[in-house]
Design an enzyme around this catalytic site. Structure first.
Site, PDB file in Angstrom:
ATOM      1  N   TRP A 137     -23.064-133.274 -33.200  1.00 20.48           N
ATOM      2  CA  TRP A 137     -21.609-133.408 -33.236  1.00 20.48           C
ATOM      3  C   TRP A 137     -20.910-132.078 -33.471  1.00 20.48           C
ATOM      4  O   TRP A 137     -19.877-131.797 -32.851  1.00 20.48           O
ATOM      5  CB  TRP A 137     -21.207-134.445 -34.279  1.00 20.48           C
ATOM      6  CG  TRP A 137     -21.691-135.809 -33.918  1.00 20.48           C
ATOM      7  CD1 TRP A 137     -22.632-136.553 -34.556  1.00 20.48           C
ATOM      8  CD2 TRP A 137     -21.301-136.571 -32.764  1.00 20.48           C
ATOM      9  NE1 TRP A 137     -22.844-137.733 -33.888  1.00 20.48           N
ATOM     10  CE2 TRP A 137     -22.040-137.778 -32.787  1.00 20.48           C
ATOM     11  CE3 TRP A 137     -20.394-136.359 -31.725  1.00 20.48           C
ATOM     12  CZ2 TRP A 137     -21.899-138.759 -31.809  1.00 20.48           C
ATOM     13  CZ3 TRP A 137     -20.247-137.333 -30.751  1.00 20.48           C
ATOM     14  CH2 TRP A 137     -20.994-138.518 -30.795  1.00 20.48           C
ATOM     15  N   ASP A 145     -15.444-132.292 -40.405  1.00 15.04           N
ATOM     16  CA  ASP A 145     -15.610-133.615 -39.812  1.00 15.04           C
ATOM     17  C   ASP A 145     -16.406-134.453 -40.807  1.00 15.04           C
ATOM     18  O   ASP A 145     -17.600-134.243 -41.004  1.00 15.04           O
ATOM     19  CB  ASP A 145     -16.347-133.487 -38.485  1.00 15.04           C
ATOM     20  CG  ASP A 145     -16.719-134.836 -37.872  1.00 15.04           C
ATOM     21  OD1 ASP A 145     -16.404-135.884 -38.466  1.00 15.04           O
ATOM     22  OD2 ASP A 145     -17.348-134.827 -36.787  1.00 15.04           O
ATOM     23  N   LYS A 174     -17.420-145.931 -39.523  1.00 15.52           N
ATOM     24  CA  LYS A 174     -18.665-145.854 -40.298  1.00 15.52           C
ATOM     25  C   LYS A 174     -18.479-146.473 -41.690  1.00 15.52           C
ATOM     26  O   LYS A 174     -19.204-147.372 -42.067  1.00 15.52           O
ATOM     27  CB  LYS A 174     -19.104-144.394 -40.477  1.00 15.52           C
ATOM     28  CG  LYS A 174     -18.956-143.505 -39.259  1.00 15.52           C
ATOM     29  CD  LYS A 174     -19.968-143.798 -38.184  1.00 15.52           C
ATOM     30  CE  LYS A 174     -19.910-142.735 -37.103  1.00 15.52           C
ATOM     31  NZ  LYS A 174     -20.849-142.951 -36.007  1.00 15.52           N
TER      32      LYS A 174
END
Length: 362
Positions: free
Chosen positions: A103, A168, A192
């Protein structure tokens, strides 16, 4: 007794059962409005009250200082890969990215469209973190938890004085306390630990607003989003409602401090089984970098035995242990232990792992 099912998907992830039952009622009628939350106008007072309550929960749970703005945006993590440089890189035209996995790599590649990007590569198999030290960077960016690779920062990286730190936190926000004052901006997709897909939480220090690149689309402009209190356009109403309900659940359960305790217990349980399996289970991530959120491992050897891993996933599924197959880019097994996963569910998986090793160790 009915078969128990546990959902270990990396995202969209399991929601707390209590929250799901509450959402059922809201689907038919939201709190006496006589309309479903799926139908509720984003201009209504009922929606605006819910939005205020959501922001208050964010501020209380994370102890957000008053000089930070809380924004709810669409576009997910990929949207923020562009929004961060579009809003922040104008100061010097360059930024540093600490690359620890899939990511952060994607974020760095996206950012090259908007400025000069310096990559600080980190080896997940070795001890220690490489940090970025350019005092002229507009910001330093990192992903605190890499869901694909099973890598998580345990401490906040040091950055040059005056350089904003951007993070992030899509996969571990609301799972442990942290000091927001160390950051210029944090963001996280909700799917999540704090909701469902469709809404992204952004927390930004107010002095970083107001300097987007001229090419920044209005929908990604933090200043415009802040001015319109997250309702610049028709927002993702239902995902915002889910986030509101999940954050109320987190607060009721004891806040991020309690979530941190539970997550540590769940991940320690599985890593202990891996470490004491005499190599039957293996992870290449250094112990100091292991993720509490996503336990990524191979079966049979460090390189993995694909036939054995396929059997592991099939037999786990038969026992109601769902979505344990690793990401297609790395293979293996991945057990995601987000806030809604209970200790009992982690224990069920642990017992299965031990039984599978006994039955297949030859």
């Amino acid at each position: 007794m009915p078969k128990q099912y546990s959902y270990f998907c990396a995202g969209p992830a399991k929601l707390p059962d209590e929250v799901l039952r509450g959402l059922q009622a809201g689907l038919l009628q939201y709190r006496g409005t006589h309309v479903s939350m799926l139908e509720l106008s984003h201009r209504s007072n009922d929606f605006k009250d819910m939005l205020v309550a959501t922001e208050n929960n964010v501020r209380n749970l994370l102890k957000v200082p008053s000089n930070y703005r809380v924004l709810l945006m669409a576009g997910g993590g990929n949207g923020q890969f562009a929004a961060v440089p579009l809003n922040l890189i104008s100061r010097t035209g360059k930024a540093d990215y600490i690359v620890t996995g899939s990511w952060s790599d994607k974020a760095a590649k996206e950012a090259t469209k908007y400025g000069t990007i310096h990559r600080c590569e980190v080896d997940k198999t070795a001890e220690g973190w490489r940090t970025c030290t350019d005092p002229e960077a507009s910001y330093v960016y990192y992903c605190e938890n890499e869901t694909v690779d099973g890598v998580e920062f345990q401490t906040v990286p040091e950055v040059p004085a005056g350089v904003p730190l951007v993070c992030d936190m899509s996969s571990n926000i609301f799972t442990r306390p942290f000091d927001i004052s160390k950051f210029g901006l944090i963001y996280g997709g909700a799917q999540k630990n704090c909701g469902t897909a469709g809404v992204t939480l952004v927390i930004i220090r107010e002095d970083l607003l107001g300097n987007p690149l001229p090419t920044c689309p209005s929908i990604l402009d933090y200043t415009i989003t802040n001015k319109h209190q997250s309702i610049f356009n028709t927002p993702p109403v239902f995902p915002m409602y889910v986030m509101s309900e999940v954050l109320q659940w987190v607060a009721k359960e004891g806040g991020v401090e309690e979530m941190s305790k539970r997550t540590t217990e769940k991940s320690n349980l599985l890593y202990s089984i891996i470490d004491h399996s005499s190599g039957f289970y293996a992870t290449t991530v250094h112990p100091t970098k292991r993720s509490r959120m996503n336990v990524v491992f191979r079966v049979g050897s460090k390189e993995g035995n694909e036939e054995l891993e396929k059997k592991f996933v099939e037999e786990a599924t038969q026992q109601g242990l769902l979505s344990l197959k690793g990401h297609r880019s790395v293979g293996g097994i991945r057990a995601s232990l987000y806030n809604a996963i209970t200790m009992e569910e982690a224990e069920r998986l642990g017992e299965f792992m031990k039984a599978f090793q006994r039955d297949n160790k030859a």
